[in-house]
Design a protein around this motif. Structure first.
Motif, PDB file in Angstrom:
ATOM      1  N   ASN A 112       0.809  -1.228   0.000  1.00 55.82           N
ATOM      2  CA  ASN A 112       0.000   0.000   0.000  1.00 55.82           C
ATOM      3  C   ASN A 112       0.840   1.275   0.000  1.00 55.82           C
ATOM      4  O   ASN A 112       0.641   2.178   0.819  1.00 55.82           O
ATOM      5  CB  ASN A 112      -0.950   0.010   1.208  1.00 55.82           C
ATOM      6  CG  ASN A 112      -2.167  -0.867   0.994  1.00 55.82           C
ATOM      7  OD1 ASN A 112      -2.745  -0.873  -0.082  1.00 55.82           O
ATOM      8  ND2 ASN A 112      -2.523  -1.639   2.005  1.00 55.82           N
ATOM      9  N   PHE A 117      -9.509  -0.920   0.635  1.00 48.95           N
ATOM     10  CA  PHE A 117      -9.421  -0.239   1.922  1.00 48.95           C
ATOM     11  C   PHE A 117     -10.734  -0.332   2.723  1.00 48.95           C
ATOM     12  O   PHE A 117     -10.772   0.058   3.890  1.00 48.95           O
ATOM     13  CB  PHE A 117      -9.040   1.228   1.721  1.00 48.95           C
ATOM     14  CG  PHE A 117      -7.614   1.416   1.291  1.00 48.95           C
ATOM     15  CD1 PHE A 117      -6.584   0.794   1.966  1.00 48.95           C
ATOM     16  CD2 PHE A 117      -7.294   2.215   0.203  1.00 48.95           C
ATOM     17  CE1 PHE A 117      -5.268   0.958   1.583  1.00 48.95           C
ATOM     18  CE2 PHE A 117      -5.966   2.394  -0.194  1.00 48.95           C
ATOM     19  CZ  PHE A 117      -4.951   1.761   0.500  1.00 48.95           C
ATOM     20  N   ARG A 124      -5.664   1.112  -7.748  1.00 45.04           N
ATOM     21  CA  ARG A 124      -5.450   0.587  -6.399  1.00 45.04           C
ATOM     22  C   ARG A 124      -6.023  -0.821  -6.257  1.00 45.04           C
ATOM     23  O   ARG A 124      -5.434  -1.680  -5.607  1.00 45.04           O
ATOM     24  CB  ARG A 124      -6.092   1.521  -5.375  1.00 45.04           C
ATOM     25  CG  ARG A 124      -5.849   1.112  -3.935  1.00 45.04           C
ATOM     26  CD  ARG A 124      -4.382   1.208  -3.541  1.00 45.04           C
ATOM     27  NE  ARG A 124      -3.898   2.574  -3.527  1.00 45.04           N
ATOM     28  CZ  ARG A 124      -2.655   2.920  -3.195  1.00 45.04           C
ATOM     29  NH1 ARG A 124      -1.766   1.999  -2.859  1.00 45.04           N
ATOM     30  NH2 ARG A 124      -2.281   4.189  -3.227  1.00 45.04           N
ATOM     31  N   PHE A 176      -3.645  -4.127  -5.135  1.00 43.38           N
ATOM     32  CA  PHE A 176      -3.892  -5.024  -4.008  1.00 43.38           C
ATOM     33  C   PHE A 176      -3.589  -6.480  -4.383  1.00 43.38           C
ATOM     34  O   PHE A 176      -3.072  -7.240  -3.565  1.00 43.38           O
ATOM     35  CB  PHE A 176      -5.349  -4.912  -3.549  1.00 43.38           C
ATOM     36  CG  PHE A 176      -5.545  -4.043  -2.342  1.00 43.38           C
ATOM     37  CD1 PHE A 176      -5.542  -4.578  -1.064  1.00 43.38           C
ATOM     38  CD2 PHE A 176      -5.745  -2.676  -2.483  1.00 43.38           C
ATOM     39  CE1 PHE A 176      -5.732  -3.769   0.049  1.00 43.38           C
ATOM     40  CE2 PHE A 176      -5.943  -1.861  -1.385  1.00 43.38           C
ATOM     41  CZ  PHE A 176      -5.932  -2.408  -0.108  1.00 43.38           C
ATOM     42  N   GLU A 185      -3.500  -4.680  10.343  1.00 42.22           N
ATOM     43  CA  GLU A 185      -3.300  -5.065   8.948  1.00 42.22           C
ATOM     44  C   GLU A 185      -3.288  -6.585   8.803  1.00 42.22           C
ATOM     45  O   GLU A 185      -2.548  -7.281   9.492  1.00 42.22           O
ATOM     46  CB  GLU A 185      -2.002  -4.473   8.412  1.00 42.22           C
ATOM     47  CG  GLU A 185      -2.029  -2.953   8.326  1.00 42.22           C
ATOM     48  CD  GLU A 185      -0.815  -2.394   7.613  1.00 42.22           C
ATOM     49  OE1 GLU A 185      -0.567  -2.783   6.452  1.00 42.22           O
ATOM     50  OE2 GLU A 185      -0.100  -1.579   8.220  1.00 42.22           O
TER      51      GLU A 185
END
Length: 787
Positions: free
Chosen positions: A210, A704, A294, A298, A689
């Motif tokens: 990230n 997210f 994004r 991931f 996390e």
């Protein structure tokens, strides 16, 4: 002629080594004037979008591009077969380790686009090139994949079971590497003779990196050369690795990196997309640009950590450590990243001994292929893990044996009088006072006042715990590094070096070194580090070595400038070379006030203002290569306190103290900032996390919305202190600091959590200590107590 520089000159005092100078980079960045890869555009550029496997494992029968090619704006589309036909190589694993029996580890080839099987969700299979980014994305969705799904496996333990799906034919049982380190018989004898053995099953949870800036690239092919604008951690090594995959000479590849919005290890690798984009640029004769989304990052970036171990510590009746043994599984993912096995093998055993006199260590790791994204380097790359396993064992041993955790550490720590200290893991510590750091951290943390704080927390219905995290890191291995110093026509001085700033702020400390060594005005210094054509060597940034590598290169280059300058100054001042001295940016005749500043001397040379023989230096410019400074050993002690709400499981880090030894600290302001960031990454991994795949290899935490990142209100107030001992392994005496925050945070926070939960009967809590998992552990302990 310049007047003599006063040694107390304010510029040297303000901008020299050891001063808290604000980052030169910041004004540009805070004004929004940074130039990241996505900000780079050229005339005629096209845009690419990648097609990724929706299956974790399957046979790739074919790719139908026809519908995509018929869509508006589409210029071309490619599959793995196109790249194979072009003759490119595969992406290598460069950190190859030996198997337990001495044979080579299994290193299957990774093509840039899948050609036979897909091995994780997100595996790139094809890509489309169009006139606009939107057209490319739309067309990529029209590509039809013919994939026969196969059973998948998502954890290394499951991959190691009989009957597990086979991911590679050349890796039966899915084991890439069965790693062993240590004298087995001696370790077994130590455990057999131990008065006490502490055992823990410890999880090192998988992390999505990230970075603030997703991966991106702009590929061009011009005048027979591949040109790639791309965020990296060092353009020189990246260029060489990329050239190897392209099967061309390094001189035929030009890599350019501008600003980089974070990396933490991940952007140091050559990824499949870069080879694909360069192929398209060469084939089409036009630049091709790509910026990752994004959601794609991931699933397709390299992930970090992901290791589960059984850790054991043998102690005698007085609490002296006899041996430590770590065994378990490590996840490699669907392919081997360039450094895939490093984190759970070499870096575990080199960093696991820490600050202690433990005479024996054994590490056994089975590195397994799974149908998940590949695992790569992530801040610390095995160094925090090694420290974490050892420190968790020590706190648990202290609890089991009824020994104060501070006392247990002190009776086992290496003393300054034992330096240099040869460890049982083939390292030699050159300096450090580990017990002094521990004692100072205990004092700064108000260790004696903890009992009252615990009572205060209990009155509010909260559990409170404290934990220690002593750490020692072995920094990255030595590599050659460039230190170029160029005096420019506009009166500035350019430093050229091969480490690369991807958020750390290199410009400022490097300029401080140059100002101190040469007296060059701080505001006249520029830094070039992101252009492979400007470098003759470069090890890149990673492993907390930049100030040691580039700093040493700048020191060496400065000495060569002074050597040349003394010769030139002897003509300018009409004196013998042996009579020329240099200090505070000024060459002078010894015993006189006659002298000339280094900047004026460089200008006179450049303007032809000096009459000298042909064999005299024509400039003061230097391109120096520093050869191989050994690793250094940054170390410290972090102490965390947490509060836990037993009704909800919510955990907060409420106090945090860190006392560190980084050797010579060039810029204390930047060092403290590095520690704040590293500690917060450690807190993020410890508390929230977690990268989760389901049994079919689908990423459950793919956004997210599902993957928690630490925020500002998760940050405690920090107490930060430096207590340096100067390193002897490099000219600056520095030790590196970039990964120390993670190394100290993981054990201190998790030890604090386990200390708090011990009050309610929870015997072991692993990362991440999310509210749900903490609450469930408390409920289970309550049920067990009631039964």
């Amino acid at each position: 002629m310049n007047k003599p520089t006063d040694p107390s000159d304010l510029s040297l005092m303000k901008f020299g080594i050891g001063q808290p100078v604000s980052r030169n980079e910041d004004p540009i960045l805070v004004r929004g004037e940074g130039r990241y890869t996505d900000d780079v555009n050229v005339d005629g550029q096209l845009y690419a979008a990648f097609v990724r496997s929706p299956y974790a494992h399957g046979v790739l029968n074919g790719v139908d591009l026809s519908a995509a090619l018929d869509m508006p704006g589409v210029v071309a589309a490619y599959t793995g077969a196109d790249l194979v036909a072009a003759g490119y190589g595969t992406l290598p694993c460069i950190m190859v380790q030996k198997q337990r029996d001495g044979s080579a580890m299994v290193t299957p080839a990774r093509p840039s686009l899948a050609v036979d099987k897909v091995r994780f969700v997100g595996d790139p299979v094809a890509f489309v090139v169009a006139e606009t980014a939107a057209q490319a994305r739309d067309a990529a969705e029209a590509v039809a994949l013919d994939i026969d799904p196969l059973p998948a496996v998502a954890t290394p333990e499951e991959a190691d079971k009989p009957g597990a799906p086979t991911i590679y034919d050349e890796a039966p049982g899915n084991c890439a590497l069965d790693y062993h380190f240590g004298p087995t018989e001696q370790v077994e004898a130590a455990f057999a003779s131990a008065a006490h053995v502490t055992r823990l099953d410890i999880a090192n949870n998988r992390i999505v990196v990230n970075s603030l800036e997703p991966r991106a690239a702009l590929a061009q092919f011009s005048d027979g050369r591949y040109v790639l604008n791309v965020p990296t951690q060092g353009v020189f090594g990246f260029r060489n690795n990329l050239a190897g995959v392209l099967k061309v000479e390094p001189k035929d590849v030009h890599v350019i990196t501008g600003h980089v919005g974070g990396s933490f290890g991940m952007k140091g690798s050559v990824f499949p997309e870069y080879v694909s984009l360069l192929h398209a640029a060469k084939t089409l004769g036009r630049p091709v640009k790509w910026t990752d989304a994004r959601s794609d990052s991931f699933v397709s970036d390299h992930h970090g950590r992901d290791q589960n171990v059984h850790a054991e510590l043998a102690l005698d009746a007085k609490g002296k450590f006899l041996a430590v043994r770590i065994s378990g599984h490590s996840n490699m993912g669907g392919y081997l990243s360039p450094v895939a096995p490093l984190m759970s093998t070499l870096n575990i055993h080199k960093n696991g001994i820490g600050t202690y006199t433990t005479p024996l260590m054994q590490v056994d790791t089975r590195c397994m292929f799974t149908n998940t994204a590949p695992i790569g380097a992530y801040r610390g790359a095995g160094r925090p893990e090694g420290n974490y396993f050892m420190e968790r064992l020590i706190d648990q041993a202290a609890r089991e044996m009824g020994i104060d955790p501070v006392s247990l550490r002190k009776r086992n720590q290496i003393k300054p009088s034992q330096m240099p200290y040869k460890t049982p893991v083939d390292t030699v510590y050159d300096s450090g006072d580990f017990t002094a750091l521990l004692e100072r951290a205990v004092e700064a943390a108000d260790w004696k006042g903890f009992a009252q704080r615990k009572r205060d927390s209990r009155k509010r219905g909260l559990l409170r715990g404290r934990g220690i995290g002593c750490y020692l890191e072995v920094t990255a291995p030595p590599m050659n590094e460039m230190g170029g110093i160029h005096f420019e026509a506009d009166g500035t001085v350019t430093i050229v070096t091969g480490t690369l700033d991807y958020g750390q702020g290199h410009w400022t400390p490097f300029a401080q070194v140059l100002t101190t060594k040469l007296g060059v005005p701080f505001d006249k210094i520029k830094l070039v580090q992101g252009d492979s054509d400007r470098l003759v060597a470069g090890g890149g940034t990673g492993g907390s070595k930049s100030i040691m590598a580039s700093g040493a290169a700048i020191v060496g280059a400065s000495e060569k400038v002074i050597e040349k300058g003394r010769i030139v100054a002897s003509y300018a001042l009409e004196a013998g070379v042996e009579d020329i001295e240099f200090a505070n940016g000024r060459f002078a005749i010894a015993g006189t006030d006659r002298g000339i500043g280094v900047m004026e001397l460089a200008a006179q040379l450049r303007n032809g203002g000096l009459q000298m023989p042909d064999d005299a230096p024509k400039t003061l410019d230097v391109d120096h290569v520093h050869r191989l400074s050994p690793s250094a050993y940054p170390n410290g002690c972090h102490i965390a306190e947490v509060e836990i709400d037993p009704d909800t499981g919510v955990t907060k880090v409420v106090r945090y103290v860190m006392v560190n030894d980084f050797g010579t600290v060039v810029n204390p302001l930047l060092v403290e900032g590095q520690l704040h960031g590293g500690v917060m990454q450690g807190i993020g991994q410890a508390l929230m996390e977690f990268t989760e795949y389901d049994a079919d290899g689908q990423l459950v935490t793919g956004s997210f919305m599902d993957y928690a990142m630490p925020r500002a209100d998760d940050m405690p107030e920090f107490t930060f202190e430096s207590r340096p001992t100067v390193a002897t392994t490099n000219p600056l005496g520095a030790k590196g600091c970039g990964e120390a925050g993670c190394a100290g945070a993981l054990p201190s926070v998790m030890n604090a959590i386990n200390d708090a939960l011990a009050e309610v009967g929870v015997t072991q809590m692993n990362m991440p200590a999310t509210p749900k998992r903490v609450w469930e552990a408390i409920q289970q302990a309550n049920s067990s107590a009631a039964a």
